[in-house]
Design a protein around this motif. Structure first.
Motif, PDB file in Angstrom:
ATOM      1  N   LYS A  24       1.724   9.881  11.802  1.00 41.18           N
ATOM      2  CA  LYS A  24       0.890  10.636  12.188  1.00 41.18           C
ATOM      3  C   LYS A  24      -0.342   9.891  12.866  1.00 41.18           C
ATOM      4  O   LYS A  24      -1.384  10.468  13.041  1.00 41.18           O
ATOM      5  CB  LYS A  24       0.438  11.912  11.086  1.00 41.18           C
ATOM      6  CG  LYS A  24       1.564  12.959  10.905  1.00 41.18           C
ATOM      7  CD  LYS A  24       1.018  13.772   9.836  1.00 41.18           C
ATOM      8  CE  LYS A  24       2.210  14.923   9.805  1.00 41.18           C
ATOM      9  NZ  LYS A  24       1.808  16.058   8.731  1.00 41.18           N
ATOM     10  N   GLY A  25      -0.103   8.567  12.634  1.00 40.36           N
ATOM     11  CA  GLY A  25      -1.396   7.831  12.912  1.00 40.36           C
ATOM     12  C   GLY A  25      -2.606   7.814  12.144  1.00 40.36           C
ATOM     13  O   GLY A  25      -3.716   7.539  12.538  1.00 40.36           O
ATOM     14  N   ARG A  26      -2.596   8.226  10.843  1.00 43.68           N
ATOM     15  CA  ARG A  26      -3.528   8.197   9.949  1.00 43.68           C
ATOM     16  C   ARG A  26      -3.605   6.842   9.172  1.00 43.68           C
ATOM     17  O   ARG A  26      -2.648   6.167   8.938  1.00 43.68           O
ATOM     18  CB  ARG A  26      -3.357   9.363   9.047  1.00 43.68           C
ATOM     19  CG  ARG A  26      -2.903  10.791   9.516  1.00 43.68           C
ATOM     20  CD  ARG A  26      -4.038  11.379  10.094  1.00 43.68           C
ATOM     21  NE  ARG A  26      -4.932  12.088   9.206  1.00 43.68           N
ATOM     22  CZ  ARG A  26      -5.140  12.961   8.362  1.00 43.68           C
ATOM     23  NH1 ARG A  26      -3.948  13.699   8.303  1.00 43.68           N
ATOM     24  NH2 ARG A  26      -6.054  13.128   7.633  1.00 43.68           N
ATOM     25  N   VAL A  27      -4.916   6.734   8.735  1.00 44.61           N
ATOM     26  CA  VAL A  27      -4.933   5.399   7.953  1.00 44.61           C
ATOM     27  C   VAL A  27      -4.960   5.400   6.576  1.00 44.61           C
ATOM     28  O   VAL A  27      -5.918   6.421   5.708  1.00 44.61           O
ATOM     29  CB  VAL A  27      -6.186   4.553   8.417  1.00 44.61           C
ATOM     30  CG1 VAL A  27      -6.406   3.500   7.612  1.00 44.61           C
ATOM     31  CG2 VAL A  27      -6.494   4.386   9.904  1.00 44.61           C
ATOM     32  N   VAL A  28      -3.920   5.009   5.682  1.00 42.08           N
ATOM     33  CA  VAL A  28      -3.872   5.144   4.363  1.00 42.08           C
ATOM     34  C   VAL A  28      -4.369   4.170   3.372  1.00 42.08           C
ATOM     35  O   VAL A  28      -3.898   2.993   3.866  1.00 42.08           O
ATOM     36  CB  VAL A  28      -2.428   5.468   3.936  1.00 42.08           C
ATOM     37  CG1 VAL A  28      -2.364   5.681   2.392  1.00 42.08           C
ATOM     38  CG2 VAL A  28      -2.014   6.704   4.545  1.00 42.08           C
ATOM     39  N   LYS A  29      -5.333   4.165   2.648  1.00 43.45           N
ATOM     40  CA  LYS A  29      -5.585   2.957   1.695  1.00 43.45           C
ATOM     41  C   LYS A  29      -5.227   3.335   0.316  1.00 43.45           C
ATOM     42  O   LYS A  29      -5.143   4.327  -0.139  1.00 43.45           O
ATOM     43  CB  LYS A  29      -7.121   2.866   1.561  1.00 43.45           C
ATOM     44  CG  LYS A  29      -7.701   2.557   3.026  1.00 43.45           C
ATOM     45  CD  LYS A  29      -7.338   0.925   3.229  1.00 43.45           C
ATOM     46  CE  LYS A  29      -8.121   0.496   4.620  1.00 43.45           C
ATOM     47  NZ  LYS A  29      -7.545  -0.858   4.974  1.00 43.45           N
ATOM     48  N   THR A  30      -4.703   2.178  -0.597  1.00 42.92           N
ATOM     49  CA  THR A  30      -4.118   2.564  -1.711  1.00 42.92           C
ATOM     50  C   THR A  30      -4.885   1.530  -2.577  1.00 42.92           C
ATOM     51  O   THR A  30      -4.905   0.337  -2.490  1.00 42.92           O
ATOM     52  CB  THR A  30      -2.719   2.404  -1.852  1.00 42.92           C
ATOM     53  OG1 THR A  30      -1.774   3.143  -0.973  1.00 42.92           O
ATOM     54  CG2 THR A  30      -2.002   2.466  -3.239  1.00 42.92           C
ATOM     55  N   GLN A  31      -5.555   2.264  -3.690  1.00 35.41           N
ATOM     56  CA  GLN A  31      -6.277   1.302  -4.546  1.00 35.41           C
ATOM     57  C   GLN A  31      -5.203   1.446  -5.974  1.00 35.41           C
ATOM     58  O   GLN A  31      -4.906   2.445  -6.198  1.00 35.41           O
ATOM     59  CB  GLN A  31      -7.620   1.788  -5.063  1.00 35.41           C
ATOM     60  CG  GLN A  31      -8.239   1.056  -6.084  1.00 35.41           C
ATOM     61  CD  GLN A  31      -9.709   1.627  -6.498  1.00 35.41           C
ATOM     62  OE1 GLN A  31      -9.926   2.254  -5.652  1.00 35.41           O
ATOM     63  NE2 GLN A  31     -10.266   0.951  -7.428  1.00 35.41           N
ATOM     64  N   ILE A  32      -4.932   0.103  -6.108  1.00 35.25           N
ATOM     65  CA  ILE A  32      -4.183   0.003  -7.497  1.00 35.25           C
ATOM     66  C   ILE A  32      -5.109   0.221  -8.711  1.00 35.25           C
ATOM     67  O   ILE A  32      -5.900  -0.903  -8.939  1.00 35.25           O
ATOM     68  CB  ILE A  32      -3.172  -1.109  -7.532  1.00 35.25           C
ATOM     69  CG1 ILE A  32      -2.437  -1.346  -6.398  1.00 35.25           C
ATOM     70  CG2 ILE A  32      -2.449  -1.340  -9.119  1.00 35.25           C
ATOM     71  CD1 ILE A  32      -1.279  -0.109  -6.323  1.00 35.25           C
ATOM     72  N   LEU A  33      -4.829   0.820  -9.607  1.00 34.17           N
ATOM     73  CA  LEU A  33      -5.726   1.165 -10.959  1.00 34.17           C
ATOM     74  C   LEU A  33      -4.988   0.460 -12.037  1.00 34.17           C
ATOM     75  O   LEU A  33      -5.693   0.081 -13.125  1.00 34.17           O
ATOM     76  CB  LEU A  33      -6.091   2.591 -11.143  1.00 34.17           C
ATOM     77  CG  LEU A  33      -6.899   3.257 -10.014  1.00 34.17           C
ATOM     78  CD1 LEU A  33      -6.773   4.894 -10.200  1.00 34.17           C
ATOM     79  CD2 LEU A  33      -8.285   3.070  -9.564  1.00 34.17           C
ATOM     80  N   HIS A  34      -3.755   0.621 -12.129  1.00 33.54           N
ATOM     81  CA  HIS A  34      -3.116   0.026 -13.242  1.00 33.54           C
ATOM     82  C   HIS A  34      -1.545  -0.261 -12.715  1.00 33.54           C
ATOM     83  O   HIS A  34      -0.999   0.422 -11.791  1.00 33.54           O
ATOM     84  CB  HIS A  34      -2.867   1.044 -14.504  1.00 33.54           C
ATOM     85  CG  HIS A  34      -1.767   0.669 -15.254  1.00 33.54           C
ATOM     86  ND1 HIS A  34      -2.254   0.049 -16.435  1.00 33.54           N
ATOM     87  CD2 HIS A  34      -0.652   0.926 -15.481  1.00 33.54           C
ATOM     88  CE1 HIS A  34      -1.245  -0.272 -17.375  1.00 33.54           C
ATOM     89  NE2 HIS A  34      -0.189   0.604 -16.691  1.00 33.54           N
ATOM     90  N   GLN A  35      -0.844  -1.434 -12.935  1.00 31.92           N
ATOM     91  CA  GLN A  35       0.259  -1.727 -12.586  1.00 31.92           C
ATOM     92  C   GLN A  35       0.699  -2.634 -13.734  1.00 31.92           C
ATOM     93  O   GLN A  35       0.383  -3.788 -13.867  1.00 31.92           O
ATOM     94  CB  GLN A  35       0.412  -2.615 -11.434  1.00 31.92           C
ATOM     95  CG  GLN A  35       1.518  -3.030 -10.936  1.00 31.92           C
ATOM     96  CD  GLN A  35       1.728  -3.664  -9.380  1.00 31.92           C
ATOM     97  OE1 GLN A  35       0.414  -3.617  -8.918  1.00 31.92           O
ATOM     98  NE2 GLN A  35       2.495  -4.279  -9.026  1.00 31.92           N
ATOM     99  N   SER A  36       1.951  -2.040 -14.381  1.00 34.17           N
ATOM    100  CA  SER A  36       2.394  -3.209 -15.776  1.00 34.17           C
ATOM    101  C   SER A  36       3.926  -2.691 -15.737  1.00 34.17           C
ATOM    102  O   SER A  36       4.401  -1.772 -15.175  1.00 34.17           O
ATOM    103  CB  SER A  36       1.634  -2.852 -16.789  1.00 34.17           C
ATOM    104  OG  SER A  36       1.885  -1.160 -17.463  1.00 34.17           O
ATOM    105  N   GLN A  37       4.604  -3.463 -16.783  1.00 32.66           N
ATOM    106  CA  GLN A  37       5.773  -3.108 -17.217  1.00 32.66           C
ATOM    107  C   GLN A  37       5.849  -2.567 -18.686  1.00 32.66           C
ATOM    108  O   GLN A  37       4.920  -3.313 -19.228  1.00 32.66           O
ATOM    109  CB  GLN A  37       6.900  -4.285 -17.049  1.00 32.66           C
ATOM    110  CG  GLN A  37       8.344  -3.820 -17.434  1.00 32.66           C
ATOM    111  CD  GLN A  37       9.206  -5.189 -17.051  1.00 32.66           C
ATOM    112  OE1 GLN A  37       8.866  -5.848 -16.110  1.00 32.66           O
ATOM    113  NE2 GLN A  37       9.916  -5.634 -17.771  1.00 32.66           N
TER     114      GLN A  37
END
Length: 173
Positions: free
Chosen positions: A27-40
């Motif tokens: 749709k031509g929209r700009v998505v930003k993703t902030q990683i708050l937590h990433q683990s196993q």
């Protein structure tokens, strides 16, 4: 007094197997993703049941804050079995489509998903993360995504700020 509100934008990701980033890009929209937590880690009980995991299984756990065109829209908690995406917890996912990473890095193609939607009020932490000044109803979306062979490969719970959007669902007979 009268006021002019912005028209609501339709979002189709709820009824498609595309991920949120993929739909917004189309749709031509700009998505930003902030990683708050990433683990196993070991899955919680709900994740283990949803993903059909055994007691000794692990998941990559993600907590992400998603924005569209500069407006914070979603807070998403995701679990993906480590046996289908080993080392995913080490991949930099900031501003990336998770589904694109799963396709390119691991050959995983989501074929279908089951989703449940209900209303939720945010707690204090969620209000802060979504930058809400006052509590507003959110849509809570729970999803389990499956490959073509029926393997559950993703479980997520998203809190969707829907003040200026509406979800669009398409059905077929």
């Amino acid at each position: 007094g009268a006021f002019i509100s912005t028209p609501k934008r339709d979002e189709d990701f709820i009824s498609m197997v595309l991920g949120f980033s993929d739909e917004m890009a189309i749709k031509g929209r700009v998505v930003k993703t902030q990683i708050l937590h990433q683990s196993q880690r070991a899955p919680d009980e709900k994740e283990a049941v949803a993903l059909g995991l055994q007691n000794n299984s692990e998941v990559t756990s993600l907590r992400r804050l998603r924005s569209v065109d500069g407006n914070i829209r979603l807070l998403v908690s995701t679990a993906i079995p480590t046996d289908v995406a080993p080392e995913l917890h080490k991949i930099r996912l900031e501003d990336k489509s998770l589904y694109e990473v799963l396709r390119r890095q691991y050959g995983l193609h989501v074929a279908r998903a089951e989703r449940w939607i209900d209303a939720a009020l945010p707690d204090a932490e969620t209000m802060e993360l979504l930058q809400l000044e006052v509590p507003e109803p959110l849509l809570r979306i729970e999803s389990v995504a499956f490959t073509k062979d029926g393997r559950a490969v993703e479980h997520y719970v998203a809190l969707h700020r829907c003040q200026n959007t509406r979800l669009h669902v398409r059905t077929q007979a």
